[in-house]
Scaffold this motif. Structure first.
Motif, PDB file in Angstrom:
ATOM      1  N   VAL A   1       3.413  -0.822   1.905  1.00 39.62           N
ATOM      2  CA  VAL A   1       3.157   0.607   1.893  1.00 39.62           C
ATOM      3  C   VAL A   1       3.280   1.131   0.465  1.00 39.62           C
ATOM      4  O   VAL A   1       4.186   0.746  -0.275  1.00 39.62           O
ATOM      5  CB  VAL A   1       4.151   1.364   2.815  1.00 39.62           C
ATOM      6  CG1 VAL A   1       3.921   2.867   2.718  1.00 39.62           C
ATOM      7  CG2 VAL A   1       4.013   0.887   4.249  1.00 39.62           C
ATOM      8  N   LEU A   2       2.356   2.020   0.079  1.00 42.08           N
ATOM      9  CA  LEU A   2       2.455   2.781  -1.161  1.00 42.08           C
ATOM     10  C   LEU A   2       2.860   4.195  -0.737  1.00 42.08           C
ATOM     11  O   LEU A   2       2.099   4.896  -0.057  1.00 42.08           O
ATOM     12  CB  LEU A   2       1.108   2.784  -1.900  1.00 42.08           C
ATOM     13  CG  LEU A   2       1.055   3.508  -3.232  1.00 42.08           C
ATOM     14  CD1 LEU A   2       2.022   2.893  -4.242  1.00 42.08           C
ATOM     15  CD2 LEU A   2      -0.370   3.493  -3.793  1.00 42.08           C
ATOM     16  N   ARG A   3       4.048   4.609  -1.172  1.00 44.21           N
ATOM     17  CA  ARG A   3       4.654   5.822  -0.584  1.00 44.21           C
ATOM     18  C   ARG A   3       5.076   6.788  -1.683  1.00 44.21           C
ATOM     19  O   ARG A   3       5.657   6.376  -2.692  1.00 44.21           O
ATOM     20  CB  ARG A   3       5.862   5.422   0.266  1.00 44.21           C
ATOM     21  CG  ARG A   3       6.626   6.561   0.910  1.00 44.21           C
ATOM     22  CD  ARG A   3       7.686   6.007   1.830  1.00 44.21           C
ATOM     23  NE  ARG A   3       7.096   5.276   2.953  1.00 44.21           N
ATOM     24  CZ  ARG A   3       7.771   4.445   3.742  1.00 44.21           C
ATOM     25  NH1 ARG A   3       9.052   4.201   3.512  1.00 44.21           N
ATOM     26  NH2 ARG A   3       7.154   3.835   4.745  1.00 44.21           N
TER      27      ARG A   3
ATOM     28  N   GLU B   1      -3.387  11.647  -3.590  1.00 47.28           N
ATOM     29  CA  GLU B   1      -3.236  12.905  -2.854  1.00 47.28           C
ATOM     30  C   GLU B   1      -1.834  13.100  -2.269  1.00 47.28           C
ATOM     31  O   GLU B   1      -1.653  13.790  -1.260  1.00 47.28           O
ATOM     32  CB  GLU B   1      -4.277  12.998  -1.727  1.00 47.28           C
ATOM     33  CG  GLU B   1      -5.711  12.995  -2.250  1.00 47.28           C
ATOM     34  CD  GLU B   1      -6.734  13.078  -1.129  1.00 47.28           C
ATOM     35  OE1 GLU B   1      -6.400  12.704   0.020  1.00 47.28           O
ATOM     36  OE2 GLU B   1      -7.861  13.518  -1.402  1.00 47.28           O
ATOM     37  N   GLY B   2      -0.848  12.470  -2.880  1.00 50.88           N
ATOM     38  CA  GLY B   2       0.520  12.647  -2.417  1.00 50.88           C
ATOM     39  C   GLY B   2       0.797  12.052  -1.055  1.00 50.88           C
ATOM     40  O   GLY B   2       1.817  12.363  -0.422  1.00 50.88           O
ATOM     41  N   LYS B   3      -0.081  11.170  -0.594  1.00 50.57           N
ATOM     42  CA  LYS B   3       0.027  10.621   0.754  1.00 50.57           C
ATOM     43  C   LYS B   3       0.589   9.192   0.735  1.00 50.57           C
ATOM     44  O   LYS B   3       0.634   8.525  -0.288  1.00 50.57           O
ATOM     45  CB  LYS B   3      -1.339  10.609   1.442  1.00 50.57           C
ATOM     46  CG  LYS B   3      -1.965  11.974   1.610  1.00 50.57           C
ATOM     47  CD  LYS B   3      -3.334  11.857   2.255  1.00 50.57           C
ATOM     48  CE  LYS B   3      -3.996  13.212   2.430  1.00 50.57           C
ATOM     49  NZ  LYS B   3      -5.349  13.098   3.034  1.00 50.57           N
ATOM     50  N   GLU B   4       0.958   8.757   1.925  1.00 43.81           N
ATOM     51  CA  GLU B   4       1.360   7.366   2.117  1.00 43.81           C
ATOM     52  C   GLU B   4       0.123   6.539   2.458  1.00 43.81           C
ATOM     53  O   GLU B   4      -0.749   6.981   3.214  1.00 43.81           O
ATOM     54  CB  GLU B   4       2.379   7.272   3.251  1.00 43.81           C
ATOM     55  CG  GLU B   4       2.868   5.861   3.521  1.00 43.81           C
ATOM     56  CD  GLU B   4       4.000   5.834   4.535  1.00 43.81           C
ATOM     57  OE1 GLU B   4       5.023   6.500   4.292  1.00 43.81           O
ATOM     58  OE2 GLU B   4       3.848   5.156   5.586  1.00 43.81           O
ATOM     59  N   HIS B   5       0.046   5.336   1.869  1.00 45.06           N
ATOM     60  CA  HIS B   5      -1.128   4.487   2.076  1.00 45.06           C
ATOM     61  C   HIS B   5      -0.688   3.071   2.439  1.00 45.06           C
ATOM     62  O   HIS B   5       0.270   2.543   1.874  1.00 45.06           O
ATOM     63  CB  HIS B   5      -1.981   4.417   0.800  1.00 45.06           C
ATOM     64  CG  HIS B   5      -2.500   5.744   0.340  1.00 45.06           C
ATOM     65  ND1 HIS B   5      -3.711   6.259   0.744  1.00 45.06           N
ATOM     66  CD2 HIS B   5      -1.950   6.670  -0.511  1.00 45.06           C
ATOM     67  CE1 HIS B   5      -3.905   7.432   0.162  1.00 45.06           C
ATOM     68  NE2 HIS B   5      -2.852   7.706  -0.597  1.00 45.06           N
ATOM     69  N   ARG B   6      -1.410   2.482   3.365  1.00 47.67           N
ATOM     70  CA  ARG B   6      -1.212   1.067   3.660  1.00 47.67           C
ATOM     71  C   ARG B   6      -1.844   0.240   2.546  1.00 47.67           C
ATOM     72  O   ARG B   6      -2.933   0.551   2.065  1.00 47.67           O
ATOM     73  CB  ARG B   6      -1.850   0.694   4.993  1.00 47.67           C
ATOM     74  CG  ARG B   6      -1.253   1.373   6.208  1.00 47.67           C
ATOM     75  CD  ARG B   6       0.192   0.992   6.440  1.00 47.67           C
ATOM     76  NE  ARG B   6       0.373  -0.449   6.597  1.00 47.67           N
ATOM     77  CZ  ARG B   6       1.559  -1.031   6.779  1.00 47.67           C
ATOM     78  NH1 ARG B   6       2.664  -0.299   6.784  1.00 47.67           N
ATOM     79  NH2 ARG B   6       1.646  -2.343   6.930  1.00 47.67           N
ATOM     80  N   THR B   7      -1.143  -0.797   2.134  1.00 47.88           N
ATOM     81  CA  THR B   7      -1.651  -1.679   1.082  1.00 47.88           C
ATOM     82  C   THR B   7      -2.079  -3.012   1.710  1.00 47.88           C
ATOM     83  O   THR B   7      -2.226  -3.112   2.927  1.00 47.88           O
ATOM     84  CB  THR B   7      -0.585  -1.916   0.011  1.00 47.88           C
ATOM     85  OG1 THR B   7       0.511  -2.646   0.586  1.00 47.88           O
ATOM     86  CG2 THR B   7      -0.081  -0.592  -0.553  1.00 47.88           C
TER      87      THR B   7
ATOM     88  N   GLY C   1       2.291  -8.236  -0.530  1.00 51.78           N
ATOM     89  CA  GLY C   1       3.700  -8.213  -0.168  1.00 51.78           C
ATOM     90  C   GLY C   1       3.975  -7.140   0.870  1.00 51.78           C
ATOM     91  O   GLY C   1       3.243  -6.150   0.981  1.00 51.78           O
ATOM     92  N   ASN C   2       5.063  -7.340   1.619  1.00 53.44           N
ATOM     93  CA  ASN C   2       5.349  -6.412   2.713  1.00 53.44           C
ATOM     94  C   ASN C   2       6.416  -5.390   2.365  1.00 53.44           C
ATOM     95  O   ASN C   2       7.089  -4.858   3.248  1.00 53.44           O
ATOM     96  CB  ASN C   2       5.772  -7.193   3.971  1.00 53.44           C
ATOM     97  CG  ASN C   2       6.980  -8.088   3.717  1.00 53.44           C
ATOM     98  OD1 ASN C   2       7.546  -8.055   2.643  1.00 53.44           O
ATOM     99  ND2 ASN C   2       7.356  -8.874   4.719  1.00 53.44           N
ATOM    100  N   HIS C   3       6.572  -5.097   1.076  1.00 54.32           N
ATOM    101  CA  HIS C   3       7.573  -4.125   0.645  1.00 54.32           C
ATOM    102  C   HIS C   3       6.923  -2.796   0.251  1.00 54.32           C
ATOM    103  O   HIS C   3       5.704  -2.710   0.062  1.00 54.32           O
ATOM    104  CB  HIS C   3       8.372  -4.678  -0.531  1.00 54.32           C
ATOM    105  CG  HIS C   3       9.224  -5.843  -0.162  1.00 54.32           C
ATOM    106  ND1 HIS C   3      10.435  -5.717   0.469  1.00 54.32           N
ATOM    107  CD2 HIS C   3       9.028  -7.177  -0.318  1.00 54.32           C
ATOM    108  CE1 HIS C   3      10.965  -6.909   0.677  1.00 54.32           C
ATOM    109  NE2 HIS C   3      10.125  -7.814   0.209  1.00 54.32           N
ATOM    110  N   THR C   4       7.759  -1.785   0.119  1.00 48.28           N
ATOM    111  CA  THR C   4       7.288  -0.451  -0.234  1.00 48.28           C
ATOM    112  C   THR C   4       7.282  -0.266  -1.747  1.00 48.28           C
ATOM    113  O   THR C   4       8.236  -0.635  -2.434  1.00 48.28           O
ATOM    114  CB  THR C   4       8.180   0.624   0.404  1.00 48.28           C
ATOM    115  OG1 THR C   4       8.158   0.458   1.824  1.00 48.28           O
ATOM    116  CG2 THR C   4       7.689   2.015   0.049  1.00 48.28           C
TER     117      THR C   4
END
Length: 419
Positions: free
Chosen positions: A414-416, A404-410, A387-390
Motif C-alpha cells: 500500500v502507498l498511504r 491526490e492524497g489517497k491510498e493506493h494499492r501497489t 513487497g507487502n509493506h506500507t
C-alpha cells in the motif's frame, strides 16, 4: 568518531604561502634550470637525512628512471603541512617537471613520508610496472597536490600504517590508476581519497580497516575494479569547504565488497552526487546507505544531502536519512532497490524517490518518504512498488499531486498518505 582518524587528510588554509616558502632537500636534486633532461637506471638511492626526499625533480626537468630502487630510511620530521607541500616524500616533483618511472621500487620506512608526490599545474609523474611500499603511519603511497598529476599503471601499491591512503589527491590534484593491486592495512587508510580527481580502472585492492574511497569535496570515478573495505563504510562522502562545493562518486561495472557499515555514508555534505551502474555490491551490514550528521561541522546543520542515481543496478539494504539530512533517490531503467527507507525512524526527513520506467522498489518494511514520482502513468508506476509493506508519503507535498492524497494499492502493498 571518524574525525580523529581523518584529521591528517584535511586541507589547511593558507598553504599557498607555506608552499612558496618551503625549501626541499633530497639525495639527488634534478633541477631543470641546470639540466633539462636526465636519465638514471639500475641503481639504488637512499635518503638518510630527516625531512629529505630521495629524489627532488624541479623547474620543468624531464626525468626518466628505469629499474631504480628508492629507499627512505630517515627519521620522521615535525611538519604539519608536509602533505600539502610534498616535503619528506620519497620522490617529489614540482614546477612543471615530468618524471617517468619504469619498473622502479619505491619504499619508505619513515613516519609521515609519502611515496610519490606531484605538486603544481603541469607537473606529471608516471609509474609503470613498479612497486610502492609505505611501511609506517601517515604515509600515502601517491599524493597529487595543487593540480599536479600522478599516473599509476600495473603497479603493486601497499601501505601498512594508520592514516596512509594508497592514492591521495589534494587541492585539485589528479590521480589516474590502471591495473594497480595491493592493500592498505591501517585505520583511516582508504584506497582512494579525493579532494581533486581520482580515477581507478581495473584495480584489485583491499582496504583492510577503512573505506574503499573517501570523497572530500572532490571526484572519485571507479570503473571495472575489484575492491574491498573493512571499516566504517564502503564509501565516505563529506565536506570541509562549505555548502557550495559538490562531491561526485561514480561507480560503473565494479565488484565491491563491504565488510563493515553501510556501503555509502554521507555526512556534513550539502551536495553529494552518487552515480551507479552495473556494479556487483555485497555488504555485511543491513544498511545500504546512511545520510546523517556526524563529528564534522556545526551541530544542527552538519547533516548530509545527497542524490543517488542507479541505472541497471541492483541495490540491497535499507536506507537511513536523519532529520537534518536529505536524499533524492533516482531509480532509472534497470534500477532495483530491495530495502526500506527510514522504517519507523525520522518520518520527517526529506526523502524524494523518482521511479523511472523499468525500475522497481521492494520495500522490506514500513517506509517513509516525502514524495514519490513516476515517469509512467500512475497505474503502471504503482506496480513498480513491490513487497507487502506500507510506504507512507506526505500528501501536502506538491510533487505528490498525482496521488491526490489517497491510498493506493501497489504491486504488493500500500502507498498511504501520512496523517
Amino acid at each position: 568518531m571518524y574525525k580523529r582518524f581523518l584529521a591528517i587528510l584535511i586541507i589547511v588554509s593558507g598553504l599557498a604561502d607555506a608552499y612558496a616558502q618551503k625549501q626541499f632537500t633530497a639525495t639527488w636534486v634534478v633541477d631543470g634550470a641546470k639540466e633539462k633532461y636526465e636519465n638514471r637506471s639500475h641503481t639504488s638511492l637512499e635518503a638518510l637525512e630527516q625531512g629529505s626526499s630521495v629524489i627532488y625533480a624541479t623547474n620543468t626537468v624531464d626525468l626518466i628512471l628505469t629499474k631504480l630502487r628508492m629507499n627512505k630510511t630517515s627519521g620522521s620530521v615535525v611538519d604539519d603541512d608536509r602533505r600539502e607541500t610534498g616535503r619528506n616524500s620519497v620522490l617529489l616533483a614540482d614546477a612543471g617537471s615530468k618524471v617517468l618511472l619504469e619498473e622502479c621500487d619505491v619504499t619508505s620506512h619513515t613516519v609521515q613520508a609519502d611515496g610519490l608526490a606531484s605538486s603544481g599545474e603541469g607537473t606529471r609523474v608516471i609509474v609503470q610496472e613498479g612497486t610502492i611500499t609505505m611501511n609506517r603511519a601517515g604515509s600515502a603511497a601517491v599524493n597529487a597536490i595543487h593540480g599536479g598529476e600522478v599516473v599509476v599503471q600495473e603497479t603493486a601499491v601497499n601501505t601498512a600504517g594508520n592514516q596512509s591512503p594508497a592514492f591521495l589527491a589534494l587541492d585539485g590534484g589528479h590521480v589516474e590508476v590502471t591495473g594497480a593491486f595491493g592493500l592498505t592495512a591501517g585505520q583511516a587508510s582508504p584506497l582512494f581519497h579525493s579532494d581533486g580527481l581520482v580515477v581507478g580502472v581495473k584495480c584489485r585492492m583491499n582496504a583492510a580497516r577503512w573505506t574503499i574511497g573517501n570523497v572530500e569535496d572532490g571526484q572519485l570515478i571507479l570503473n571495472k575494479n575489484e575492491v574491498k573495505s573493512g571499516g566504517i563504510s564502503g564509501f565516505l562522502l563529506y565536506s570541509t569547504k562549505g555548502p557550495d562545493v559538490s562531491s561526485l562518486l561514480s561507480l560503473v561495472d565494479n565488484k565491491i565488497s563491504v565488510g563493515e557499515g553501510p556501503v555509502f555514508l554521507v555526512t556534513n555534505n550539502n551536495n553529494a552526487q552518487i552515480m551507479l551502474k552495473g556494479n556487483k555490491i555485497s555488504c555485511k551490514s543491513d544498511y545500504l546507505m546512511e545520510v546523517r550528521y556526524d563529528d564534522w561541522g556545526k551541530k544542527g546543520s552538519n547533516g548530509g544531502h545527497a542524490v543517488l542515481q542507479a541505472e541497471k543496478q541492483s541495490l540491497s539494504g535499507h536506507i537511513l536519512v536523519d532529520s537534518i539530512s536529505s536524499l533524492e533517490l533516482k531509480l532509472n531503467k534497470g534500477g532495483k532497490l530491495n530495502g526500506h527507507i527510514n522504517d519507523k525512524e525520522n518520518r520527517c526527513a526529506q526523502v524524494r524517490v523518482k521511479m523511472g520506467a523499468g525500475s522497481t522498489w521492494t520495500s522490506k518494511g514500513f517506509s517513509y518518504v516525502t514524495s514519490i514520482e513516476f515517469d509512467q502513468p500512475l497505474a503502471k508506476g504503482l506496480k513498480q512498488l513491490k513487497g507487502n509493506h506500507t510506504i507512507y508519503y506526505d500528501p501536502s507535498d506538491p510533487a505528490n499531486a498525482p496521488l491526490e492524497g489517497k491510498e493506493h494499492r501497489t504491486g504488493g502493498g500500500v502507498l498511504r498518505p501520512l496523517k
